[in-house]
Motif scaffolding. Structure first.
Motif, PDB file in Angstrom:
ATOM      1  N   LEU A 113      33.664  34.255  51.876  1.00  0.00           N
ATOM      2  CA  LEU A 113      34.057  34.024  50.536  1.00  0.00           C
ATOM      3  C   LEU A 113      32.639  33.732  49.690  1.00  0.00           C
ATOM      4  O   LEU A 113      32.427  34.509  48.371  1.00  0.00           O
ATOM      5  N   PRO A 114      31.844  32.892  49.884  1.00  0.00           N
ATOM      6  CA  PRO A 114      30.533  32.569  49.303  1.00  0.00           C
ATOM      7  C   PRO A 114      29.602  33.762  49.093  1.00  0.00           C
ATOM      8  O   PRO A 114      29.241  34.048  48.048  1.00  0.00           O
ATOM      9  N   ILE A 115      29.604  34.756  50.128  1.00  0.00           N
ATOM     10  CA  ILE A 115      28.763  35.814  49.992  1.00  0.00           C
ATOM     11  C   ILE A 115      29.645  36.716  49.343  1.00  0.00           C
ATOM     12  O   ILE A 115      28.852  37.643  48.352  1.00  0.00           O
ATOM     13  N   VAL A 116      30.873  37.138  49.235  1.00  0.00           N
ATOM     14  CA  VAL A 116      31.603  38.004  47.924  1.00  0.00           C
ATOM     15  C   VAL A 116      31.312  37.297  46.632  1.00  0.00           C
ATOM     16  O   VAL A 116      31.083  38.267  45.848  1.00  0.00           O
ATOM     17  N   CYS A 117      31.254  35.960  46.547  1.00  0.00           N
ATOM     18  CA  CYS A 117      30.913  35.523  45.028  1.00  0.00           C
ATOM     19  C   CYS A 117      29.591  35.939  44.726  1.00  0.00           C
ATOM     20  O   CYS A 117      29.228  36.077  43.472  1.00  0.00           O
ATOM     21  N   ALA A 118      28.471  35.930  45.692  1.00  0.00           N
ATOM     22  CA  ALA A 118      27.233  36.135  45.255  1.00  0.00           C
ATOM     23  C   ALA A 118      27.263  37.497  45.059  1.00  0.00           C
ATOM     24  O   ALA A 118      26.491  37.908  44.090  1.00  0.00           O
ATOM     25  N   ALA A 119      27.826  38.526  45.725  1.00  0.00           N
ATOM     26  CA  ALA A 119      27.846  39.899  45.442  1.00  0.00           C
ATOM     27  C   ALA A 119      28.149  40.076  43.791  1.00  0.00           C
ATOM     28  O   ALA A 119      27.875  40.916  43.367  1.00  0.00           O
ATOM     29  N   ILE A 120      29.210  39.375  43.713  1.00  0.00           N
ATOM     30  CA  ILE A 120      29.863  39.496  42.136  1.00  0.00           C
ATOM     31  C   ILE A 120      28.823  39.240  41.251  1.00  0.00           C
ATOM     32  O   ILE A 120      28.678  39.946  40.303  1.00  0.00           O
ATOM     33  N   ALA A 121      28.195  38.147  41.607  1.00  0.00           N
ATOM     34  CA  ALA A 121      27.250  37.737  40.401  1.00  0.00           C
ATOM     35  C   ALA A 121      26.158  38.614  40.293  1.00  0.00           C
ATOM     36  O   ALA A 121      25.578  38.943  39.123  1.00  0.00           O
ATOM     37  N   LEU A 166      42.138  33.326  44.910  1.00  0.00           N
ATOM     38  CA  LEU A 166      42.696  33.023  43.702  1.00  0.00           C
ATOM     39  C   LEU A 166      41.735  32.361  42.591  1.00  0.00           C
ATOM     40  O   LEU A 166      41.446  32.449  41.361  1.00  0.00           O
ATOM     41  N   PHE A 167      41.230  30.938  43.330  1.00  0.00           N
ATOM     42  CA  PHE A 167      40.432  30.157  42.607  1.00  0.00           C
ATOM     43  C   PHE A 167      39.103  30.841  42.015  1.00  0.00           C
ATOM     44  O   PHE A 167      38.675  30.934  41.068  1.00  0.00           O
ATOM     45  N   ILE A 168      38.599  31.785  43.227  1.00  0.00           N
ATOM     46  CA  ILE A 168      37.193  32.634  42.620  1.00  0.00           C
ATOM     47  C   ILE A 168      37.768  33.625  41.692  1.00  0.00           C
ATOM     48  O   ILE A 168      36.928  33.522  40.611  1.00  0.00           O
ATOM     49  N   MET A 169      38.717  34.282  41.583  1.00  0.00           N
ATOM     50  CA  MET A 169      39.104  35.100  40.469  1.00  0.00           C
ATOM     51  C   MET A 169      39.476  34.456  39.015  1.00  0.00           C
ATOM     52  O   MET A 169      38.869  34.874  38.061  1.00  0.00           O
ATOM     53  N   MET A 170      39.762  33.195  39.279  1.00  0.00           N
ATOM     54  CA  MET A 170      40.245  32.377  38.093  1.00  0.00           C
ATOM     55  C   MET A 170      38.848  31.969  37.386  1.00  0.00           C
ATOM     56  O   MET A 170      38.764  31.807  36.398  1.00  0.00           O
ATOM     57  N   TYR A 171      37.861  31.398  38.506  1.00  0.00           N
ATOM     58  CA  TYR A 171      36.541  31.033  38.076  1.00  0.00           C
ATOM     59  C   TYR A 171      35.810  32.154  37.142  1.00  0.00           C
ATOM     60  O   TYR A 171      35.193  31.857  35.976  1.00  0.00           O
ATOM     61  N   VAL A 172      35.762  33.270  37.971  1.00  0.00           N
ATOM     62  CA  VAL A 172      35.040  34.412  37.392  1.00  0.00           C
ATOM     63  C   VAL A 172      35.744  34.719  36.140  1.00  0.00           C
ATOM     64  O   VAL A 172      35.036  34.957  35.216  1.00  0.00           O
ATOM     65  N   ALA A 173      36.920  34.873  35.846  1.00  0.00           N
ATOM     66  CA  ALA A 173      37.643  35.003  34.660  1.00  0.00           C
ATOM     67  C   ALA A 173      37.439  33.935  33.491  1.00  0.00           C
ATOM     68  O   ALA A 173      37.803  34.367  32.297  1.00  0.00           O
ATOM     69  N   GLY A 174      36.866  32.899  33.783  1.00  0.00           N
ATOM     70  CA  GLY A 174      36.787  31.893  32.709  1.00  0.00           C
ATOM     71  C   GLY A 174      38.129  31.008  32.549  1.00  0.00           C
ATOM     72  O   GLY A 174      38.237  30.533  31.559  1.00  0.00           O
ATOM     73  N   LEU A 175      39.115  31.151  33.343  1.00  0.00           N
ATOM     74  CA  LEU A 175      40.329  30.312  33.201  1.00  0.00           C
ATOM     75  C   LEU A 175      40.159  29.218  33.840  1.00  0.00           C
ATOM     76  O   LEU A 175      40.988  28.774  34.894  1.00  0.00           O
ATOM     77  N   SER A 176      39.736  28.151  33.048  1.00  0.00           N
ATOM     78  CA  SER A 176      39.433  26.927  33.925  1.00  0.00           C
ATOM     79  C   SER A 176      40.497  25.905  34.114  1.00  0.00           C
ATOM     80  O   SER A 176      40.482  25.428  35.259  1.00  0.00           O
ATOM     81  N   THR A 177      41.531  26.146  33.327  1.00  0.00           N
ATOM     82  CA  THR A 177      42.679  25.312  33.485  1.00  0.00           C
ATOM     83  C   THR A 177      43.550  25.707  34.773  1.00  0.00           C
ATOM     84  O   THR A 177      43.775  24.914  35.724  1.00  0.00           O
ATOM     85  N   VAL A 178      43.661  26.883  34.887  1.00  0.00           N
ATOM     86  CA  VAL A 178      44.146  27.551  36.134  1.00  0.00           C
ATOM     87  C   VAL A 178      43.562  27.257  37.286  1.00  0.00           C
ATOM     88  O   VAL A 178      43.919  27.077  38.321  1.00  0.00           O
TER      89      VAL A 178
END
Length: 137
Positions: free
Chosen positions: A19-27, A104-116
């Motif tokens: 998952l961290p590698i996926v996050c880096a690829a997204i960034a 789901l956490f990663i998706m919410m993080y990237v989307a900027g939905l901090s409370t969720v």
């Protein structure tokens, strides 16, 4: 030589480690072919490049860091649960739920939905504690 069969929980450890590698690829997505002078990805100094990013790219990089931070506890919990003789089906289900929550956490993080995002993080942390104690008797 005999190889141990991977349980669903062990496969979940592998997925969580990716998952961290996926996050880096997204960034970094969409920035590989772009020249550095125009803001394209700088493979000579990737951390500095990532530190200069903003908006969803910065959040994807932060999700990468958080994914690395959460990984040791998850790995440890799964190993401890296996060693304690946890009921395999329960452990597998909890590990699967953990991975789904982290995605789901990663998706919410990237989307900027901090409370969720914070709510999902809390649920994943609680599930991880559940994994740690699922083998307790």
């Amino acid at each position: 030589m005999t190889f141990a069969r991977f349980t669903v929980a062990y496969w979940c450890v592998l997925i969580a480690a990716l998952l961290p590698i996926v996050c880096a690829a997204i960034a970094k997505s969409g920035m590989f072919g772009k020249p550095r002078r125009e803001g394209g990805f700088d493979n000579d100094n990737p951390r500095a490049w990532l530190a200069r990013q903003s908006d969803w790219r910065a959040r994807a990089n932060a999700a990468q860091a958080n994914s690395f931070e959460a990984l040791p506890f998850f790995i440890g919990a799964v190993i401890i649960a296996h060693q304690m003789g946890a009921h395999q089906a329960r452990l597998d289900v909890l590990a699967f739920i953990y991975v789904v929550l982290r995605m789901l956490f990663i998706m919410m993080y990237v989307a900027g939905l901090s409370t969720v995002r914070s709510l999902v993080w809390t649920l994943a942390f609680a599930v991880n504690i559940g994994i740690l104690f699922v083998g307790y008797r």
